[in-house]
Design a protein around this motif. Structure first.
Motif, PDB file in Angstrom:
ATOM      1  N   VAL A 145       0.848  -1.191   0.000  1.00 50.28           N
ATOM      2  CA  VAL A 145       0.000   0.000   0.000  1.00 50.28           C
ATOM      3  C   VAL A 145       0.888   1.247   0.000  1.00 50.28           C
ATOM      4  N   LEU A 146       0.530   2.205  -0.841  1.00 53.59           N
ATOM      5  CA  LEU A 146       1.219   3.493  -0.861  1.00 53.59           C
ATOM      6  C   LEU A 146       0.371   4.495  -0.086  1.00 53.59           C
ATOM      7  N   VAL A 147       0.954   5.130   0.919  1.00 51.32           N
ATOM      8  CA  VAL A 147       0.220   6.109   1.728  1.00 51.32           C
ATOM      9  C   VAL A 147       0.926   7.458   1.651  1.00 51.32           C
ATOM     10  N   LYS A 148       0.141   8.519   1.729  1.00 50.25           N
ATOM     11  CA  LYS A 148       0.685   9.882   1.720  1.00 50.25           C
ATOM     12  C   LYS A 148       0.009  10.695   2.818  1.00 50.25           C
ATOM     13  N   ASN A 149       0.803  11.478   3.526  1.00 55.63           N
ATOM     14  CA  ASN A 149       0.282  12.384   4.554  1.00 55.63           C
ATOM     15  C   ASN A 149      -0.193  13.651   3.863  1.00 55.63           C
ATOM     16  N   ARG A 150      -1.503  13.766   3.692  1.00 59.26           N
ATOM     17  CA  ARG A 150      -2.093  14.922   3.019  1.00 59.26           C
ATOM     18  C   ARG A 150      -2.620  15.958   4.007  1.00 59.26           C
ATOM     19  N   GLY A 151      -2.489  15.683   5.298  1.00 59.98           N
ATOM     20  CA  GLY A 151      -2.876  16.663   6.304  1.00 59.98           C
ATOM     21  C   GLY A 151      -1.641  17.388   6.812  1.00 59.98           C
ATOM     22  N   GLY A 152      -1.812  18.168   7.835  1.00 59.73           N
ATOM     23  CA  GLY A 152      -0.680  18.903   8.375  1.00 59.73           C
ATOM     24  C   GLY A 152      -0.054  18.255   9.586  1.00 59.73           C
ATOM     25  N   ALA A 153      -0.796  17.368  10.270  1.00 58.27           N
ATOM     26  CA  ALA A 153      -0.280  16.736  11.490  1.00 58.27           C
ATOM     27  C   ALA A 153       0.783  15.701  11.140  1.00 58.27           C
ATOM     28  N   ALA A 154       1.882  15.700  11.882  1.00 67.19           N
ATOM     29  CA  ALA A 154       2.924  14.714  11.663  1.00 67.19           C
ATOM     30  C   ALA A 154       2.455  13.337  12.114  1.00 67.19           C
ATOM     31  N   TRP A 155       2.843  12.319  11.366  1.00 71.41           N
ATOM     32  CA  TRP A 155       2.535  10.939  11.729  1.00 71.41           C
ATOM     33  C   TRP A 155       3.745  10.378  12.472  1.00 71.41           C
ATOM     34  N   ILE A 156       3.603  10.191  13.773  1.00 67.82           N
ATOM     35  CA  ILE A 156       4.721   9.743  14.587  1.00 67.82           C
ATOM     36  C   ILE A 156       4.740   8.220  14.673  1.00 67.82           C
ATOM     37  N   THR A 157       5.904   7.666  14.938  1.00 63.86           N
ATOM     38  CA  THR A 157       6.045   6.215  15.059  1.00 63.86           C
ATOM     39  C   THR A 157       6.460   5.791  16.461  1.00 63.86           C
ATOM     40  N   ARG A 158       6.807   6.758  17.302  1.00 62.38           N
ATOM     41  CA  ARG A 158       7.101   6.492  18.701  1.00 62.38           C
ATOM     42  C   ARG A 158       6.386   7.526  19.548  1.00 62.38           C
ATOM     43  N   ALA A 159       5.986   7.133  20.749  1.00 56.52           N
ATOM     44  CA  ALA A 159       5.234   8.054  21.595  1.00 56.52           C
ATOM     45  C   ALA A 159       5.587   7.827  23.055  1.00 56.52           C
ATOM     46  N   TYR A 160       5.793   8.908  23.771  1.00 59.51           N
ATOM     47  CA  TYR A 160       6.044   8.847  25.209  1.00 59.51           C
ATOM     48  C   TYR A 160       4.884   8.166  25.923  1.00 59.51           C
ATOM     49  N   SER A 161       3.673   8.440  25.462  1.00 56.27           N
ATOM     50  CA  SER A 161       2.472   7.936  26.120  1.00 56.27           C
ATOM     51  C   SER A 161       2.090   6.531  25.683  1.00 56.27           C
TER      52      SER A 161
ATOM     53  N   ARG B 258       0.593   6.087  22.921  1.00 57.32           N
ATOM     54  CA  ARG B 258      -0.589   6.327  22.090  1.00 57.32           C
ATOM     55  C   ARG B 258      -0.272   7.415  21.056  1.00 57.32           C
ATOM     56  N   ARG B 259      -1.193   7.576  20.124  1.00 51.77           N
ATOM     57  CA  ARG B 259      -1.133   8.625  19.090  1.00 51.77           C
ATOM     58  C   ARG B 259      -0.083   8.361  18.016  1.00 51.77           C
ATOM     59  N   TRP B 260       0.610   7.231  18.066  1.00 49.98           N
ATOM     60  CA  TRP B 260       1.454   6.900  16.936  1.00 49.98           C
ATOM     61  C   TRP B 260       0.581   6.311  15.842  1.00 49.98           C
ATOM     62  N   VAL B 261       1.001   6.473  14.600  1.00 47.28           N
ATOM     63  CA  VAL B 261       0.129   6.204  13.451  1.00 47.28           C
ATOM     64  C   VAL B 261       0.515   4.899  12.767  1.00 47.28           C
ATOM     65  N   ARG B 262      -0.489   4.111  12.433  1.00 48.81           N
ATOM     66  CA  ARG B 262      -0.287   2.874  11.671  1.00 48.81           C
ATOM     67  C   ARG B 262      -1.354   2.758  10.583  1.00 48.81           C
TER      68      ARG B 262
ATOM     69  N   LEU C 168      -9.239   0.029   4.097  1.00 47.35           N
ATOM     70  CA  LEU C 168      -7.926   0.485   4.525  1.00 47.35           C
ATOM     71  C   LEU C 168      -8.018   1.924   5.010  1.00 47.35           C
ATOM     72  N   ASP C 169      -7.504   2.151   6.204  1.00 51.06           N
ATOM     73  CA  ASP C 169      -7.528   3.488   6.804  1.00 51.06           C
ATOM     74  C   ASP C 169      -6.313   3.619   7.712  1.00 51.06           C
ATOM     75  N   MET C 170      -5.877   4.842   7.941  1.00 51.46           N
ATOM     76  CA  MET C 170      -4.841   5.093   8.934  1.00 51.46           C
ATOM     77  C   MET C 170      -5.516   5.256  10.293  1.00 51.46           C
ATOM     78  N   VAL C 171      -4.756   4.947  11.349  1.00 50.38           N
ATOM     79  CA  VAL C 171      -5.312   5.044  12.694  1.00 50.38           C
ATOM     80  C   VAL C 171      -4.280   5.684  13.619  1.00 50.38           C
ATOM     81  N   SER C 172      -4.736   6.629  14.415  1.00 49.67           N
ATOM     82  CA  SER C 172      -3.940   7.179  15.493  1.00 49.67           C
ATOM     83  C   SER C 172      -4.225   6.313  16.703  1.00 49.67           C
ATOM     84  N   GLU C 173      -3.268   5.472  17.068  1.00 41.82           N
ATOM     85  CA  GLU C 173      -3.520   4.418  18.046  1.00 41.82           C
ATOM     86  C   GLU C 173      -3.959   4.985  19.393  1.00 41.82           C
ATOM     87  N   GLY C 174      -5.011   4.378  19.921  1.00 47.85           N
ATOM     88  CA  GLY C 174      -5.563   4.809  21.192  1.00 47.85           C
ATOM     89  C   GLY C 174      -6.440   6.033  21.098  1.00 47.85           C
ATOM     90  N   VAL C 175      -6.646   6.538  19.878  1.00 50.39           N
ATOM     91  CA  VAL C 175      -7.423   7.777  19.717  1.00 50.39           C
ATOM     92  C   VAL C 175      -8.581   7.575  18.751  1.00 50.39           C
TER      93      VAL C 175
END
Length: 443
Positions: free
Chosen positions: A344-360, A362-366, A417-424
């Motif tokens: 799958v080819l994905v592109k970030n078309r919004g302004g929010a950064a897609w993080i892969t690590r999180a202190y909490s 949560r909020r990392w994107v898959r 197929l959708d992106m998800v902000s984990e825990g959110v």
């Protein structure tokens, strides 16, 4: 409303500052109690026959206990009532009211000083030592605490002690608070950020002092904006994604012009909050925005920016979670009992950064794949997930291979197929397009 359903009693209990336990945030005076902490531990109230009876009644489509409440949802003609477990052992979420007292006199609000809501409580604040006992009982299983109800939480002299206790002893709990923001100062803001609280919402209903104070009477617009900005700076200094900072703006007839909303967007972007959302209200009735009532054309234009629509939508273009998702093949096929892989080819078309690590955590994107039947009926919401190869800033793209578990029955299916902000939340709920892919499983 002859038939209805509701989710609250299956997921949440509300603990008032005097120890009374109610169902839902729409019982401000505690007139429909489920129990009291001086008589029973919270877990026993959650598992009590009184609570189980309400669940059984809701599974049947009507509960007398819920009839006066405004949180329930009407069932359409011939719509079956959702069937959910009655005997629930683990309480996943609580609304916790530190205090019922507020420092503002909001227009016709139930918790305004003139409404005398505090008279409905046997005490005005929940003691810290009792809070620790409560957390000792239910904390190990809790998923979320909403640290507010009626009143301003930071009027409690030990509110920050409570927040720090939660995150020190039970760091996995999602800790959220909502505040008017006026009682914070530099020291409190530093403690709040250092504690690791997950999310803070500031209620600021206008882009200037004049419109803001028409509802938040006694409020100081410049001060609350300064406090929001200070919390943003504190978070950035720590290099964390938390606290996630919301600006929530209730739309009234005096603050709902497009010029006023545009000014709020500019201010929110300048301050650096994570999210600006609008809230639709019908109270006070004479103050409600006519333009943005549910179903109007104006409402439809901002539907994905409204507070209750999702946990991820935003009025700030550069803070939105929007994806373009393009699966490699036009159709996918596999056999019963065999795994499959999909590129799958994905592109970030919004302004929010897609993080892969999180202190909490949560909020990392898959990337997520949901399994649906031939009629696009949901079979498995969490069918599969795939990690991003790296964080993606706005405009960046990545190619992802997602592994799909074996399906045990032959037939025609759909992958959503959708992106998800984990825990959110899923991106779709914030207005992001999804991709549908036909998926055939043969013998």
């Amino acid at each position: 409303m002859s038939r209805f359903t509701c989710d609250w009693i299956f997921n949440i209990l509300v603990v008032l500052c005097d120890g009374k336990v109610v169902c839902g945030c729409a019982d401000p005076r505690g007139e429909r109690p489920l129990g009291h902490l001086r008589e029973l531990p919270l877990g026993e109230i959650w598992r009590s026959e009184a609570v189980r009876r309400i669940r059984r009644e809701l599974n049947a489509g009507f509960s007398p206990f819920c009839a006066p409440c405004g949180l329930k949802r009407a069932l359409a003609d011939h719509e079956p009532a959702p069937q959910r477990p009655v005997d629930l052992q683990v309480l996943p979420r609580i609304f916790f009211e530190p205090t019922v007292v507020c420092n503002l006199d909001c227009l016709q609000a139930v918790c305004a000083p003139g409404a005398n809501l505090s008279a409905s409580r046997a005490r005005k604040a929940f003691p810290l030592d009792e809070f620790k006992v409560l957390l000792q009982e239910v904390g190990p299983q809790l998923i979320r605490i909403d640290f507010f109800n009626y009143g301003e939480p930071f009027l409690h002299p030990q509110a920050l002690d409570m927040i720090e206790h939660v995150k020190q002893r039970y760091p996995g709990i999602y800790l959220y608070t909502s505040t008017n923001g006026l009682l914070l100062d530099e020291r409190k803001i530093a403690r709040l950020a250092n504690a690791g609280i997950d999310e803070v919402t500031f209620s600021v209903d206008g882009p200037d002092q004049r419109s803001y104070e028409r509802y938040r009477r006694g409020g100081d617009f410049a001060k609350v904006l300064g406090n929001m900005a200070a919390l943003v700076r504190a978070k950035r200094q720590l290099g964390r994604e938390v606290p996630f900072i919301n600006w929530r703006y209730i739309l009234f007839r005096w603050n709902d012009s497009f010029l006023q909303m545009a000014r709020a967007k500019r201010l929110a972007a300048r301050i650096g909050v994570d999210r600006l959302t609008w809230e639709i209200t019908d109270h006070p009735a004479a103050a409600a925005s006519v333009k943005f009532q549910i179903g109007t054309p104006a409402w439809k234009r901002i539907v994905h920016q409204i507070w209750d629509t999702s946990q991820i939508g935003s009025a700030l273009r550069r803070r939105r979670y929007i994806a373009r998702i393009r699966p490699g093949p036009a159709r996918l096929a596999t056999r019963v009992g065999e795994k499959a892989e999909l590129e799958v080819l994905v592109k970030n078309r919004g302004g929010a950064a897609w993080i892969t690590r999180a202190y909490s955590g949560r909020r990392w994107v898959r990337l997520g794949a949901q399994l649906h039947d031939a009629d696009k009926g949901l079979l498995d919401l969490n069918y599969s997930r795939a990690f991003l190869p790296r964080p993606l800033a706005a405009g960046e793209r990545a190619r992802i291979t997602i592994e799909l578990p074996a399906v045990g029955q032959a037939g025609d299916y759909w992958l959503k197929l959708d992106m998800v902000s984990e825990g959110v939340d899923w991106f779709e709920n914030g207005g992001s397009p999804v991709a549908w892919l036909p998926f055939t499983v043969s013998e």
